[in-house]
Design a protein around this motif. Structure first.
Motif, PDB file in Angstrom:
ATOM      1  N   SER A 173       0.825  -1.205   0.000  1.00  0.00           N
ATOM      2  CA  SER A 173       0.000   0.000   0.000  1.00  0.00           C
ATOM      3  C   SER A 173       0.860   1.256   0.000  1.00  0.00           C
ATOM      4  N   ASP A 174       0.426   2.265  -0.730  1.00  0.00           N
ATOM      5  CA  ASP A 174       1.134   3.548  -0.746  1.00  0.00           C
ATOM      6  C   ASP A 174       1.076   4.240   0.614  1.00  0.00           C
ATOM      7  N   ALA A 175       0.114   3.882   1.448  1.00  0.00           N
ATOM      8  CA  ALA A 175      -0.054   4.509   2.756  1.00  0.00           C
ATOM      9  C   ALA A 175       0.877   3.912   3.819  1.00  0.00           C
ATOM     10  N   VAL A 176       1.569   2.833   3.499  1.00  0.00           N
ATOM     11  CA  VAL A 176       2.437   2.149   4.459  1.00  0.00           C
ATOM     12  C   VAL A 176       3.851   2.713   4.385  1.00  0.00           C
ATOM     13  N   SER A 177       4.433   2.972   5.559  1.00  0.00           N
ATOM     14  CA  SER A 177       5.825   3.415   5.638  1.00  0.00           C
ATOM     15  C   SER A 177       6.737   2.206   5.668  1.00  0.00           C
ATOM     16  N   HIS A 178       7.860   2.299   4.972  1.00  0.00           N
ATOM     17  CA  HIS A 178       8.847   1.219   4.927  1.00  0.00           C
ATOM     18  C   HIS A 178      10.164   1.771   5.473  1.00  0.00           C
ATOM     19  N   ILE A 179      10.713   1.078   6.444  1.00  0.00           N
ATOM     20  CA  ILE A 179      11.909   1.537   7.139  1.00  0.00           C
ATOM     21  C   ILE A 179      13.009   0.494   7.020  1.00  0.00           C
ATOM     22  N   SER A 180      14.182   0.943   6.609  1.00  0.00           N
ATOM     23  CA  SER A 180      15.360   0.077   6.624  1.00  0.00           C
ATOM     24  C   SER A 180      16.076   0.339   7.936  1.00  0.00           C
ATOM     25  N   LEU A 181      16.276  -0.728   8.694  1.00  0.00           N
ATOM     26  CA  LEU A 181      16.927  -0.600   9.994  1.00  0.00           C
ATOM     27  C   LEU A 181      17.830  -1.804  10.193  1.00  0.00           C
ATOM     28  N   ALA A 182      19.110  -1.547  10.338  1.00  0.00           N
ATOM     29  CA  ALA A 182      20.105  -2.605  10.549  1.00  0.00           C
ATOM     30  C   ALA A 182      20.044  -3.672   9.456  1.00  0.00           C
ATOM     31  N   GLY A 183      19.767  -3.251   8.220  1.00  0.00           N
ATOM     32  CA  GLY A 183      19.728  -4.176   7.089  1.00  0.00           C
ATOM     33  C   GLY A 183      18.407  -4.881   6.889  1.00  0.00           C
ATOM     34  N   ASN A 184      17.487  -4.732   7.838  1.00  0.00           N
ATOM     35  CA  ASN A 184      16.154  -5.323   7.731  1.00  0.00           C
ATOM     36  C   ASN A 184      15.211  -4.281   7.148  1.00  0.00           C
ATOM     37  N   THR A 185      14.076  -4.718   6.596  1.00  0.00           N
ATOM     38  CA  THR A 185      13.055  -3.784   6.128  1.00  0.00           C
ATOM     39  C   THR A 185      11.786  -4.029   6.911  1.00  0.00           C
ATOM     40  N   TYR A 186      11.305  -2.971   7.550  1.00  0.00           N
ATOM     41  CA  TYR A 186      10.109  -3.026   8.377  1.00  0.00           C
ATOM     42  C   TYR A 186       9.023  -2.178   7.733  1.00  0.00           C
ATOM     43  N   SER A 187       7.905  -2.798   7.399  1.00  0.00           N
ATOM     44  CA  SER A 187       6.746  -2.092   6.845  1.00  0.00           C
ATOM     45  C   SER A 187       5.748  -1.896   7.976  1.00  0.00           C
ATOM     46  N   ILE A 188       5.433  -0.653   8.279  1.00  0.00           N
ATOM     47  CA  ILE A 188       4.538  -0.327   9.386  1.00  0.00           C
ATOM     48  C   ILE A 188       3.105  -0.467   8.887  1.00  0.00           C
ATOM     49  N   LEU A 189       2.481  -1.611   9.163  1.00  0.00           N
ATOM     50  CA  LEU A 189       1.143  -1.900   8.649  1.00  0.00           C
ATOM     51  C   LEU A 189       0.047  -1.175   9.423  1.00  0.00           C
ATOM     52  N   VAL A 190       0.138  -1.209  10.743  1.00  0.00           N
ATOM     53  CA  VAL A 190      -0.860  -0.562  11.601  1.00  0.00           C
ATOM     54  C   VAL A 190      -0.098   0.220  12.668  1.00  0.00           C
ATOM     55  N   THR A 191      -0.414   1.499  12.786  1.00  0.00           N
ATOM     56  CA  THR A 191       0.297   2.366  13.727  1.00  0.00           C
ATOM     57  C   THR A 191      -0.471   2.523  15.035  1.00  0.00           C
ATOM     58  N   GLY A 192       0.215   2.987  16.030  1.00  0.00           N
ATOM     59  CA  GLY A 192      -0.422   3.302  17.300  1.00  0.00           C
ATOM     60  C   GLY A 192      -1.459   4.396  17.149  1.00  0.00           C
ATOM     61  N   GLN A 193      -1.236   5.299  16.228  1.00  0.00           N
ATOM     62  CA  GLN A 193      -2.218   6.359  15.976  1.00  0.00           C
ATOM     63  C   GLN A 193      -3.541   5.747  15.502  1.00  0.00           C
ATOM     64  N   GLN A 194      -3.470   4.669  14.745  1.00  0.00           N
ATOM     65  CA  GLN A 194      -4.673   4.016  14.225  1.00  0.00           C
ATOM     66  C   GLN A 194      -5.365   3.133  15.269  1.00  0.00           C
ATOM     67  N   THR A 195      -4.660   2.782  16.355  1.00  0.00           N
ATOM     68  CA  THR A 195      -5.226   1.881  17.370  1.00  0.00           C
ATOM     69  C   THR A 195      -5.382   2.552  18.729  1.00  0.00           C
ATOM     70  N   ALA A 196      -5.382   3.876  18.737  1.00  0.00           N
ATOM     71  CA  ALA A 196      -5.454   4.626  20.003  1.00  0.00           C
ATOM     72  C   ALA A 196      -4.344   4.188  20.959  1.00  0.00           C
ATOM     73  N   GLY A 197      -3.170   3.863  20.387  1.00  0.00           N
ATOM     74  CA  GLY A 197      -2.009   3.499  21.188  1.00  0.00           C
ATOM     75  C   GLY A 197      -1.993   2.089  21.732  1.00  0.00           C
ATOM     76  N   ARG A 198      -2.986   1.289  21.387  1.00  0.00           N
ATOM     77  CA  ARG A 198      -3.089  -0.060  21.962  1.00  0.00           C
ATOM     78  C   ARG A 198      -2.017  -1.016  21.439  1.00  0.00           C
ATOM     79  N   TYR A 199      -1.713  -0.943  20.155  1.00  0.00           N
ATOM     80  CA  TYR A 199      -0.699  -1.813  19.569  1.00  0.00           C
ATOM     81  C   TYR A 199      -0.268  -1.260  18.225  1.00  0.00           C
ATOM     82  N   CYS A 200       0.808  -1.826  17.689  1.00  0.00           N
ATOM     83  CA  CYS A 200       1.217  -1.575  16.309  1.00  0.00           C
ATOM     84  C   CYS A 200       1.526  -2.932  15.687  1.00  0.00           C
ATOM     85  N   LEU A 201       1.472  -2.975  14.358  1.00  0.00           N
ATOM     86  CA  LEU A 201       1.758  -4.205  13.620  1.00  0.00           C
ATOM     87  C   LEU A 201       2.762  -3.888  12.521  1.00  0.00           C
TER      88      LEU A 201
END
Length: 180
Positions: free
Chosen positions: A27-55
């Motif tokens: 999805s164009d709305a998903v952020s992709h982060i390279s960290l220590a050679g890994n790639t992490y796609s932030i599927l669900v943010t804390g902002q979207q879950t009222a801080g309950r979790y992220c995926l």
């Protein structure tokens, strides 16, 4: 004649400000982060879950994985593809696709892809916040399979310094290398 009565709910009212979240790593709305050679796609943010979790959808190349650390929140991984070694309190356990691993809050741990093949897993952190930490410490990339940026030694040291400096704000502690 039967009368049906309902008792008042003890649940809070629905929050109409919160929306249904449907996402995918492409999805164009998903952020992709390279960290220590890994790639992490932030599927669900804390902002979207009222801080309950992220995926986070994690793609970990051969040899990849974070350093030893611990944090004051629960972290759960579901392995989608491949095989990864989890080091939990100094003990190594190899985990394959289809399995789920829960890391209790405050327990020393890390994972390493020693399989020689790419690994893909979902990571849920509760409460949320880890996605913000990753975003601040890593580098944005275009997509889930984008190559990580080529960083020189100075840039790598800068990323490590940022991660160590911000760790306490995100209830995280970097630990000395365990050699595993």
């Amino acid at each position: 004649m039967t009368s049906s009565t309902s008792s008042p709910s003890t649940l809070p009212d629905d929050d109409p400000q919160r929306e249904l979240v449907v996402t995918s790593p492409e999805s164009d709305a998903v952020s992709h982060i390279s960290l220590a050679g890994n790639t992490y796609s932030i599927l669900v943010t804390g902002q979207q879950t009222a801080g309950r979790y992220c995926l986070i959808d994690m793609r970990v190349p051969a040899g990849g994985g974070p350093p030893l650390h611990r944090h004051n929140f629960e972290e759960m991984f579901t392995i989608l593809e491949g095989e990864v070694d989890f080091v939990f309190r100094g003990n190594v356990q190899t985990v394959s696709a289809g399995s789920t691993v829960n890391i209790p809050a405050n327990a020393p741990h890390h994972f390493r892809n020693n399989s020689g093949n790419p690994v893909r897993m979902l990571c849920m952190c509760t409460p949320a916040g880890q996605e913000e930490y990753f975003t601040l410490c890593g580098d944005a990339v275009d997509g889930p399979t984008s190559a990580p940026p080529e960083l020189n030694d100075e840039e790598l040291a800068e990323r490590r310094e940022i991660a160590v400096r911000l760790a306490p704000q995100y209830a995280t502690e970097q630990l000395p290398d365990d050699g595993l």
